[in-house]
Write a protein that holds these residues in place. Sequence first.
Motif, PDB file in Angstrom:
ATOM      1  N   ASN B 419       0.704  -1.238   0.118  1.00  0.00           N
ATOM      2  CA  ASN B 419       0.022  -0.132  -0.042  1.00  0.00           C
ATOM      3  C   ASN B 419       0.853   1.337  -0.062  1.00  0.00           C
ATOM      4  O   ASN B 419       1.843   1.482   0.559  1.00  0.00           O
ATOM      5  CB  ASN B 419      -0.932   0.086   1.394  1.00  0.00           C
ATOM      6  CG  ASN B 419      -1.911  -0.937   1.270  1.00  0.00           C
ATOM      7  OD1 ASN B 419      -2.582  -1.435   0.135  1.00  0.00           O
ATOM      8  ND2 ASN B 419      -2.348  -1.624   2.408  1.00  0.00           N
ATOM      9  N   LEU B 420       0.249   2.318  -0.689  1.00  0.00           N
ATOM     10  CA  LEU B 420       0.876   3.830  -0.565  1.00  0.00           C
ATOM     11  C   LEU B 420       0.927   4.073   0.733  1.00  0.00           C
ATOM     12  O   LEU B 420      -0.405   4.106   1.531  1.00  0.00           O
ATOM     13  CB  LEU B 420       0.001   4.610  -1.363  1.00  0.00           C
ATOM     14  CG  LEU B 420       0.888   5.949  -1.676  1.00  0.00           C
ATOM     15  CD1 LEU B 420       2.400   5.662  -2.557  1.00  0.00           C
ATOM     16  CD2 LEU B 420      -0.022   7.027  -2.358  1.00  0.00           C
ATOM     17  N   HIS B 421       1.923   4.480   1.480  1.00  0.00           N
ATOM     18  CA  HIS B 421       1.963   4.635   2.899  1.00  0.00           C
ATOM     19  C   HIS B 421       3.027   5.841   3.309  1.00  0.00           C
ATOM     20  O   HIS B 421       3.703   6.165   2.547  1.00  0.00           O
ATOM     21  CB  HIS B 421       2.803   3.465   3.497  1.00  0.00           C
ATOM     22  CG  HIS B 421       3.123   3.236   5.019  1.00  0.00           C
ATOM     23  ND1 HIS B 421       2.019   2.673   5.855  1.00  0.00           N
ATOM     24  CD2 HIS B 421       3.914   3.968   5.700  1.00  0.00           C
ATOM     25  CE1 HIS B 421       2.554   2.716   7.009  1.00  0.00           C
ATOM     26  NE2 HIS B 421       3.820   3.561   7.005  1.00  0.00           N
ATOM     27  N   SER B 422       2.617   6.531   4.286  1.00  0.00           N
ATOM     28  CA  SER B 422       3.699   7.846   4.608  1.00  0.00           C
ATOM     29  C   SER B 422       3.382   7.657   6.347  1.00  0.00           C
ATOM     30  O   SER B 422       2.516   7.263   7.020  1.00  0.00           O
ATOM     31  CB  SER B 422       2.826   8.812   3.977  1.00  0.00           C
ATOM     32  OG  SER B 422       3.820   9.960   4.503  1.00  0.00           O
ATOM     33  N   GLY B 445      -2.233  -3.560   5.580  1.00  0.00           N
ATOM     34  CA  GLY B 445      -1.310  -2.672   6.236  1.00  0.00           C
ATOM     35  C   GLY B 445      -1.755  -2.040   7.499  1.00  0.00           C
ATOM     36  O   GLY B 445      -2.338  -2.539   8.362  1.00  0.00           O
ATOM     37  N   ASP B 446      -1.460  -0.597   7.631  1.00  0.00           N
ATOM     38  CA  ASP B 446      -2.253  -0.163   8.966  1.00  0.00           C
ATOM     39  C   ASP B 446      -2.779   1.025   8.538  1.00  0.00           C
ATOM     40  O   ASP B 446      -2.836   1.535   7.491  1.00  0.00           O
ATOM     41  CB  ASP B 446      -0.795   0.129  10.079  1.00  0.00           C
ATOM     42  CG  ASP B 446       0.040   1.166   9.431  1.00  0.00           C
ATOM     43  OD1 ASP B 446       0.042   1.704   8.527  1.00  0.00           O
ATOM     44  OD2 ASP B 446       1.137   1.194  10.290  1.00  0.00           O
ATOM     45  N   SER B 447      -3.077   2.200   9.505  1.00  0.00           N
ATOM     46  CA  SER B 447      -4.013   3.245   9.221  1.00  0.00           C
ATOM     47  C   SER B 447      -3.174   4.396   8.666  1.00  0.00           C
ATOM     48  O   SER B 447      -3.590   5.466   8.112  1.00  0.00           O
ATOM     49  CB  SER B 447      -4.388   4.014  10.522  1.00  0.00           C
ATOM     50  OG  SER B 447      -3.487   4.088  11.356  1.00  0.00           O
ATOM     51  N   ASN B 448      -1.813   4.214   8.518  1.00  0.00           N
ATOM     52  CA  ASN B 448      -1.066   4.953   7.565  1.00  0.00           C
ATOM     53  C   ASN B 448      -1.065   4.937   6.130  1.00  0.00           C
ATOM     54  O   ASN B 448      -0.346   5.556   5.317  1.00  0.00           O
ATOM     55  CB  ASN B 448       0.602   5.041   7.979  1.00  0.00           C
ATOM     56  CG  ASN B 448       0.910   5.835   9.179  1.00  0.00           C
ATOM     57  OD1 ASN B 448       0.164   6.666   9.318  1.00  0.00           O
ATOM     58  ND2 ASN B 448       1.561   5.209   9.938  1.00  0.00           N
TER      59      ASN B 448
END
Lengths: 725, 747
Positions: B419-422, B445-448
């Motif tokens: 996932n695109l993540h930051s 992934g997670d909430s980011n």
Amino acid sequence: MWGFLKRPLVVTADINLSLVALTGMGLLSRLWRLTYPRAVVFDEVYYGQYISFYMKRIFFLDDSGPPFGHMVLALGGYLGGFDGNFLWNRIGAEYSSNVPVWSLRLLPALAGALSVPMAYQIVLELHFSHCAAMGAALLMLIENALITQSRLMLLESVLIFFNLLAVLSYLKFFNCQKHSPFSLSWWFWLTLTGVACSCAVGIKYMGVFTYVLMLAVAAVHAWHLIGDQTLSNVCVFCHLLARAVALLVIPVVLYLLFFYIHLILLFRSGPHDQIMSSAFQASLEGGLARITQGQPLEVAFGSQVTLRNVFGKPVPCWLHSHQETYPMIYENGRGSSHQQQVTCYPFKDVNNWWIVKDPGRHQLVVSSPPRPVRHGDMVQLVHGMTTRSLNTHDVAAPLSPHSQEVSCYIDYNISMPAQNLWRLEIVNRGSDTDVWKTILSEVRFVHVNTSAVLKLSGAHLPDWGYRQLEIVGEKLSRGYHESMVWNVEEHRYGASQEQRERERELHSPAQVDVSRNLSFMARFLELQWRMLALRSDDSEHKYSSSPLEWVTLDTNIAYWLHPRTSAQIHLLGNIVIWISGSLALAVYSLLSSWYLLRRRRNVHDLPQDAWLRWVLAGVLCAGGWAVNYLPFFLMEKTLFLYHYLPALTFQILLLPVVLQHISDHLCRSQLQRSVFSALVVAWYSSACHVSNTLRPLTYGDKSLSPHELKALRWKDSWDILIRKH
Amino acid sequence: MPPATGGGLAESELRPRRGRCGPQAARAARRDVAAEAAARSPKRPTRGSRRFEAAGRWALLALVTLLSFATRFHRLAEPPHICWREVQRTEESSPKDFSSFCLFFSPQMLIGLAGYLSGYDGTFLFQKPGDKYEHHSYMGMRGFCAFLGSWLVPFAYLTVLDLSKSLSAALLTAALLTFDTGCLTLSQYILLDPILMFFIMAAMLSMVKYNSCANRPFSAPWWFWLSLTGVSLAGALGVKFVGLFIILQVGLNTIADLWYLFGDLSLSLVTVGKHLTARILCLIVLPLALYTATFAVHFMVLSKSGPGDGFFSSAFQARLSGNNLHNASIPEHLAYGSVITVKNLRMAIGYLHSHRHLYPEGIGARQQQVTTYLHKDYNNLWIIKKHNTNSDPLDPSFPVEFVRHGDIIRLEHKETSRNLHSHYHEAPLTRKHYQVTGYGINGTGDSNDFWRIEVVNRKFGNRIKVLRSRIRLIHLVTGCVLGSSGKVLPKWGWEQLEVTCTPYLKETLNSIWNVEDHINPKLPNISLNVLQPSFPEILLESHMVMIRGNSGLKPKDNEFTSKPWHWPINYQGLRFSGINDTDFRVYLLGNPVVWWLNLLSIALYLLSGSIIAIAIQRGAQLPAEVAGLSQVLLRGGGQVLLGWTLHYFPFFLMGRVLYFHHYFPAMLFSSMLTGILWDTLLRLCAWGLASWPLARGIHVVGILSLLLGTAYSFYLFHPLAYGMVGPLAQDPRSPMAGLRWLDSWDF
């Protein structure tokens, strides 16, 4: 002779009470609770460190402006007895008790306060009414951005002060010109114009814009003077000479004086030494001077030297070699000679020592008497720790495949002979028989077999080269470039024949005695050049803005936030003044072009004197705005809202001029005039109201509730800090 | 091209108001051309002598032109390999790629056309300087450039003749330009400069001509020269943006002209209005129309896709045949489950991209890299998913659900399922931004990983339209915006561009994206033709790309660029071809005699000009003859000096890479100034010493020695332009040995 005894001694004083009142109000608004907040606010963190350097007399280099600005701030510190011991590292840090906050902030605040009566004087000297002059001063008084900027240890208010002083004294001078040229006051105001201009330039390079404007206005007036055929040629010549001296010579001399004082004050070496040349560093106390003091001046065969690259970019560094060899095959598949690496290393190291060897002899010590190396001599450079000699050959360099690899030669007994002869060229020589001198001579090493030149390519080697900088042999030596020029920094005459002994010798510091000094001009030129050439990486800042956002006040800067409450200081202008200033400018340009076109068709709407007044006011105020604003569109550095403040002051001066003109010439009847005056009063009260509403953000003295803060966020683009609890 | 309006001179004397070639100037000039004995006598030359004189003028012009052509075409075929920038030029004009899209236009078309006509087949692969042309016919292209370059000399000759009314000044200028090795070299290769300079000089000449027609407004020659000025301006701008400077000059001249007319109270406002309209028509409307027309032709001819596609926006690409967006039909609105590519709206940034490589140790979190990439690639594909479910939305049992403005989404990289993540780690290059990575396994992934999608231009409703909607992706947790900084990552990032999440919510193109490819089997495909941008949009965009491309020019490896202050002093040349002593070497360097004379002349002009201006301002009564000469100096010289200033000083403000050859347009003006200055000064000298018997000779001797001096210096330096083989100039055996007057020259 005794006549004065016959008459009574009378002193008549003309006191313009409004001027006194304006000054008083200006002082009150700028000096009120000056020590609050007792914490580092925004750019104080930046200027503060230089003040500390001044207090400790440590040399520094700052590319943001000439030293006069920093010196003005440091004067405050000096008067307050600041010892310079404060760590300027973070905005919002509390000042310790040894920091005299009040006196540090005093000078900018005074400059800001005095700008108020000066605005009054300028409009009066432009021959507009007392009322208009009052208006200009009152607008300056309630402009929140100017208040904020003057109350802190920043330079804009000082710059504005000198800008206004230059304009004011030129106007005074110009008005003297009509009735009493060459009188005492004429000379005084003329000289003061030059002095104020150079002070403005000395504070920030931005001051150049106002200086250029004043020069242009003075040139036009001088041109009219030349055309005045009632004056004799000698008289005209005297006029021109006086102007040239006051407006060109005095500023240059003063500018040099700033640097002179700067260099006198800062005589200790410090963190910015590395940027300067070896000769400059040697002129500072401590640092390199400690090492180079007592070095022999002339490099002789057998000398042990460290070689510093003159270009020094990306970092200053010294010619270096170490045991490791170039990898057999690089990542991209090209091969190397697998010989000992030669790099440029940015730190002092024993591996930076090289021995200058005479190719004809075998000894590595200086004979007695020493045989100095001259321009054009053939030399070999032997690496001190490994005793291998500097070599280059037709093998592509690791990162710059167009250039030759430079290595220290290892005899692998293959068909690749050593090519280690270099011809020494002294670049800054006086004659062809010049001797190679420590620190002073800038030399090139030209390879004898391939005529390649030893050069710092500026690229960082990969891990196998420990990220040191790449050295290459440049085959196409087109002209002079500093990256190919080297100078000897540390130097001593080698005395030990044995390798062990020599290694010990290399580890020990050098000693003997010769002193050398740079002249002031040489130091000034170098410092000035480095300041202009220094490019700080233009990073995006959270509060940076573009010039287009300034006119309409679409941006602000949060200067400071109270550590616990939500009291905060912002650079935020009085939006009524900003908008009406821009409107006034538009009205001025429209009216002017209308008048100009009509005059061209021989229709004179204004009487001649009113027209001249209108033009002069426009050239100084609208012109002042333009020269202080438009150049920012061409600049590539990071820009902030406070860069607009000098332009804004000129706009504020234009406002009452335009208003009075409308009232005098465009309002036809008495009724219209009264209505217009009422409108102006209403408009001014609204400006006062806005100023008062924004006051908590200007002084930061009152903690507002989140709700009140939200109410103050009149534009979406304003960034007002609201604590989340 | 008619020669100077010799006959018109006499009439100009009748003209009371125009000073530019006013009575004094004309008188001064006529003195030169008429029989010298008749100088002060009021009688006019007879009819026969005037005809003879006109013939002489024609002959002189023909001679100048012939000499110019001869020098330019001499040994044009050498060297038979690519020199310097010819690489770039020929590449773009080769007929094989003729229809593939490139960033530059009309000059390539001209050169390309010349190449086409002369039988160049476009099969030659232009790779690097030094490659042999072999059997490929390149002479047509070189000949075309040399042909245009040759016209510079007669143009300058005529301009100076018109400004100064003096044959000797014109001849001097012509000689300076003919014998300048720099101009010669530049005209002999397939470069843009000869074309640019041709148009600049043509514009200058026609402007000067139409100024001297000002006493007969709205006559046929007046219209002719006015519109010719407009045409040349369009040409100059079309070649390079440096053409803007000559536009500026013509514009200033026109404004001054109109201001003058406006102040003339004998003209009614209607007449002034007519003048204004005529100038707007010829100098603004006509050039713009021509300029746009060239562009239209360019777009029609270059309609195939090529390697430069990635620089252009999605909508632009849609009109290039061969591009996958051309005539493609794809679903119009974005729905969950769509596979998309996301393109940054800023030109030359590219597609959002990720690949199976991690950020290296020490640079943020060690997660998968996310970059932007200019080329089309499978790694540019992303799947748009709902943030809270991982179910496959393409399952036919689910209804189609469109993505709307403000939705919280997740972007899953199709190839790696990350996932695109930051997160709050600093970005690799722009330290004040947050790092963007690929995170999670198979979409978990997670909430980011949650992003809010926002449409900036919401004229298409709340749905997200392919190609047309401008979207922003806002990171839900940190509130930052996905953007590309445009900085190139180091080797570990494969030199792709950095992607960051900026906490500054300012609206810049760097943080706005659009959806380009879109695959969703559940949606109907629509034809993309309706989305094609309009012609003005294409025009604007290609200009933006050109400007960016120009400012982004980096010096090539191993190439020395120069600084503007180097140029007028001829500090450093440019190596066109050959390095070693066995090579055929061509070195672009101005003839130092000519250039230093030019430099001296500028200083001398400023000095003498200000002396005369001050004298006039002081009200000194100048004798008629001197007054005439000073008019020539101030007005004619002033125009040319303005040209030099406009073509030189702006370069100091430019951040882009600069080369020596950028100075040549300014050098043309500088040479014209030299011609005017020396001629006037010598005449003033001769006048001042009139009592001395040999005074008349001073002028003739002075001009002759200048002419011969330049010719001799050309003889010395001609190998620079025509090429030299043999030892380098450092070597005393070389024929050029004594001529390396500056260490920085490298031939």
